[in-house]
Design an enzyme around this catalytic site. Structure first.
Site, PDB file in Angstrom:
ATOM      1  N   SER A  75       0.823  -1.208   0.000  1.00 11.84           N
ATOM      2  CA  SER A  75       0.000   0.000   0.000  1.00 11.84           C
ATOM      3  C   SER A  75       0.856   1.257   0.000  1.00 11.84           C
ATOM      4  O   SER A  75       0.374   2.324  -0.347  1.00 11.84           O
ATOM      5  CB  SER A  75      -0.863   0.040   1.265  1.00 11.84           C
ATOM      6  N   HIS A 101      -0.798  -2.349  -7.110  1.00 10.92           N
ATOM      7  CA  HIS A 101      -1.587  -2.056  -5.919  1.00 10.92           C
ATOM      8  C   HIS A 101      -3.078  -2.180  -6.240  1.00 10.92           C
ATOM      9  O   HIS A 101      -3.684  -1.267  -6.793  1.00 10.92           O
ATOM     10  CB  HIS A 101      -1.225  -0.648  -5.419  1.00 10.92           C
ATOM     11  N   GLU A 135      -3.230   0.534  -9.097  1.00 10.66           N
ATOM     12  CA  GLU A 135      -2.196   1.571  -9.138  1.00 10.66           C
ATOM     13  C   GLU A 135      -0.879   0.840  -9.436  1.00 10.66           C
ATOM     14  O   GLU A 135      -0.480  -0.049  -8.681  1.00 10.66           O
ATOM     15  CB  GLU A 135      -2.154   2.236  -7.751  1.00 10.66           C
ATOM     16  N   ASN A 183      -2.858   6.240  -1.294  1.00 13.16           N
ATOM     17  CA  ASN A 183      -2.790   6.314   0.170  1.00 13.16           C
ATOM     18  C   ASN A 183      -2.187   7.617   0.692  1.00 13.16           C
ATOM     19  O   ASN A 183      -2.399   7.969   1.842  1.00 13.16           O
ATOM     20  CB  ASN A 183      -2.046   5.107   0.729  1.00 13.16           C
TER      21      ASN A 183
HETATM   22  P1  NAI Z   1      -3.927  -9.873   5.721  1.00  9.67           P
HETATM   23  O1  NAI Z   1      -3.415  -9.737   7.096  1.00  9.67           O
HETATM   24  O2  NAI Z   1      -5.376 -10.110   5.486  1.00  9.67           O
HETATM   25  O3  NAI Z   1      -3.146 -11.058   4.971  1.00  9.67           O
HETATM   26  C1  NAI Z   1      -1.757 -11.222   4.984  1.00  9.67           C
HETATM   27  C2  NAI Z   1      -1.460 -12.699   4.805  1.00  9.67           C
HETATM   28  O4  NAI Z   1      -0.059 -12.858   4.602  1.00  9.67           O
HETATM   29  C3  NAI Z   1      -1.837 -13.580   6.007  1.00  9.67           C
HETATM   30  O5  NAI Z   1      -2.622 -14.672   5.548  1.00  9.67           O
HETATM   31  C4  NAI Z   1      -0.496 -14.059   6.554  1.00  9.67           C
HETATM   32  O6  NAI Z   1      -0.551 -15.388   7.052  1.00  9.67           O
HETATM   33  C5  NAI Z   1       0.369 -13.992   5.315  1.00  9.67           C
HETATM   34  N1  NAI Z   1       1.797 -13.825   5.592  1.00  9.67           N
HETATM   35  C6  NAI Z   1       2.383 -13.020   6.497  1.00  9.67           C
HETATM   36  N2  NAI Z   1       3.726 -13.121   6.398  1.00  9.67           N
HETATM   37  C7  NAI Z   1       3.972 -14.008   5.410  1.00  9.67           C
HETATM   38  C8  NAI Z   1       5.144 -14.522   4.820  1.00  9.67           C
HETATM   39  N3  NAI Z   1       6.353 -14.136   5.240  1.00  9.67           N
HETATM   40  N4  NAI Z   1       5.015 -15.415   3.805  1.00  9.67           N
HETATM   41  C9  NAI Z   1       3.790 -15.790   3.392  1.00  9.67           C
HETATM   42  N5  NAI Z   1       2.641 -15.339   3.894  1.00  9.67           N
HETATM   43  C10 NAI Z   1       2.739 -14.456   4.896  1.00  9.67           C
HETATM   44  O7  NAI Z   1      -3.422  -8.551   4.942  1.00  9.67           O
HETATM   45  P2  NAI Z   1      -4.061  -7.827   3.647  1.00  9.67           P
HETATM   46  O8  NAI Z   1      -5.048  -6.818   4.099  1.00  9.67           O
HETATM   47  O9  NAI Z   1      -4.448  -8.853   2.650  1.00  9.67           O
HETATM   48  O10 NAI Z   1      -2.813  -6.989   3.125  1.00  9.67           O
HETATM   49  C11 NAI Z   1      -1.775  -7.605   2.396  1.00  9.67           C
HETATM   50  C12 NAI Z   1      -0.991  -6.551   1.626  1.00  9.67           C
HETATM   51  O11 NAI Z   1      -1.886  -5.845   0.755  1.00  9.67           O
HETATM   52  C13 NAI Z   1      -0.321  -5.486   2.498  1.00  9.67           C
HETATM   53  O12 NAI Z   1       0.899  -5.114   1.894  1.00  9.67           O
HETATM   54  C14 NAI Z   1      -1.313  -4.332   2.435  1.00  9.67           C
HETATM   55  O13 NAI Z   1      -0.699  -3.098   2.665  1.00  9.67           O
HETATM   56  C15 NAI Z   1      -1.803  -4.456   0.996  1.00  9.67           C
HETATM   57  N6  NAI Z   1      -3.106  -3.855   0.731  1.00  9.67           N
HETATM   58  C16 NAI Z   1      -4.144  -3.981   1.613  1.00  9.67           C
HETATM   59  C17 NAI Z   1      -5.373  -3.414   1.334  1.00  9.67           C
HETATM   60  C18 NAI Z   1      -6.509  -3.571   2.280  1.00  9.67           C
HETATM   61  O14 NAI Z   1      -7.552  -2.910   2.080  1.00  9.67           O
HETATM   62  N7  NAI Z   1      -6.416  -4.420   3.286  1.00  9.67           N
HETATM   63  C19 NAI Z   1      -5.616  -2.660   0.107  1.00  9.67           C
HETATM   64  C20 NAI Z   1      -4.493  -2.667  -0.811  1.00  9.67           C
HETATM   65  C21 NAI Z   1      -3.282  -3.215  -0.468  1.00  9.67           C
END
Ligand code: NAI
Length: 283
Positions: A119, A140, A152, A190
């Protein structure tokens, strides 16, 4: 795009959505997570989303089954070593992402593009830990991925024009619209959205209005589909805090200082919709 292979790293909110749209567009997808329970939740989420699409007659049941069959879940990175593109969507933490990019660089075939769904973190820094910085780019997606049209696309200092053109093509093949931006903290989305959310949290913190009132003002007054506090819950309060910290550190300006109330919620485990508890409670 038939027979092209994609690997998605992280099966959380975003990773599951990204895997779904790739598989729906006929990519063979390897969905990887460290945590087997997270992986299962991701697969369940995709199934639920596709079933809803069938109920709404947006897709046929056969299409749903074919899409699901194209997704392979795994806890082993080497299952994606022949992927054409890797999209990383793990926790928003630069050091953790760097470790993953180092590993991917060693494991995945050298022609592959390594994209991050970060993000706000630096694509240039992620590229610099690999031997293929020209093939590292930001992709993104917006939440919820199957619904939102924008991707993005962030060009790091070393990202090649060829890589950008390929990502533009892939994004369009998913039915989404790529918008190119340069690699500075928070990019465009963001850098504008998060200070607004942070300000809404300060407004609550300073007792200016209730959470419902703050959201109502922005919905009815500014025509936003969702108020900023509810939106923060859907994004994840931990993710919001990470992004504010990146902006604060990156620009050094006090206007990006994360609200103490946001910090307190994150420390208390009130992470938003994903744990059913943030500014609001969810069933
Ligand atoms: P989340 O917490 O729902 O999912 C993250 C996942 O990654 C979890 O299932 C976790 O077990 C896994 N994980 C953590 N470390 C790991 C590793 N070393 N190797 C493999 N898997 C690993 O997070 P979310 O919301 O899906 O965010 C993920 C990315 O997307 C972040 O970089 C966030 O900034 C970005 N993002 C999030 C948005 C949102 O609205 N939540 C929107 C756009 C981008």
């Amino acid at each position: 795009m038939e027979n092209r292979k994609a690997m998605v790293i992280g099966a959380g909110q975003m990773g599951a959505g990204i895997a779904q749209v790739l598989a729906s567009a006929s990519y063979n997808v390897v969905l990887y997570d460290l945590d087997t329970q997270a992986l299962q939740r991701g697969i369940n989420k995709i199934e639920t989303s596709l079933k809803k699409a069938v109920q709404k007659e947006k897709i046929k049941e056969d299409e749903m089954n074919e899409t699901l069959a194209r997704i392979q879940d795994t806890t082993s990175l080497s299952n994606g070593d022949d992927a054409d593109i890797v999209i990383e969507a793990i926790v928003e933490n630069l050091e953790v992402k760097k470790e993953v990019f180092k590993k991917l660089d060693q494991i995945v075939k050298k022609e592959a593009i390594l994209a991050s769904n970060t993000s706000a973190l630096s694509i240039t820094e992620l590229g610099a830990v690999t031997k293929r910085p020209e093939k590292v780019i930001g992709m993104h997606f917006m939440n919820p991925v199957p619904v939102m049209k924008l991707v993005e696309v962030i060009r790091g200092l070393s990202t090649s024009e060829e890589t950008y053109q390929e990502i533009k093509r892939i994004t369009e093949s998913l039915g989404k619209v790529p918008v190119l931006v340069e690699d500075f903290p928070g990019f465009v989305s963001n850098r504008i959205l998060m200070p607004m959310i942070n300000e809404a949290i300060y407004t609550l913190y300073e007792g200016i209005a209730s959470k419902e009132a703050i959201d109502e003002v922005m919905k009815l007054g500014m025509n936003h589909p969702m108020g900023p506090l509810q939106l923060a819950d859907f994004i994840g309060l931990d993710t919001c805090l990470f992004i504010m910290e990146v902006l604060h550190e990156g620009f050094g300006d006090d206007k990006y200082r994360p609200c103490p109330l946001l910090k307190q919620y994150v420390k208390g485990g009130y992470l938003g919709y994903k744990v059913k508890r943030g500014f609001y409670e969810y069933e």
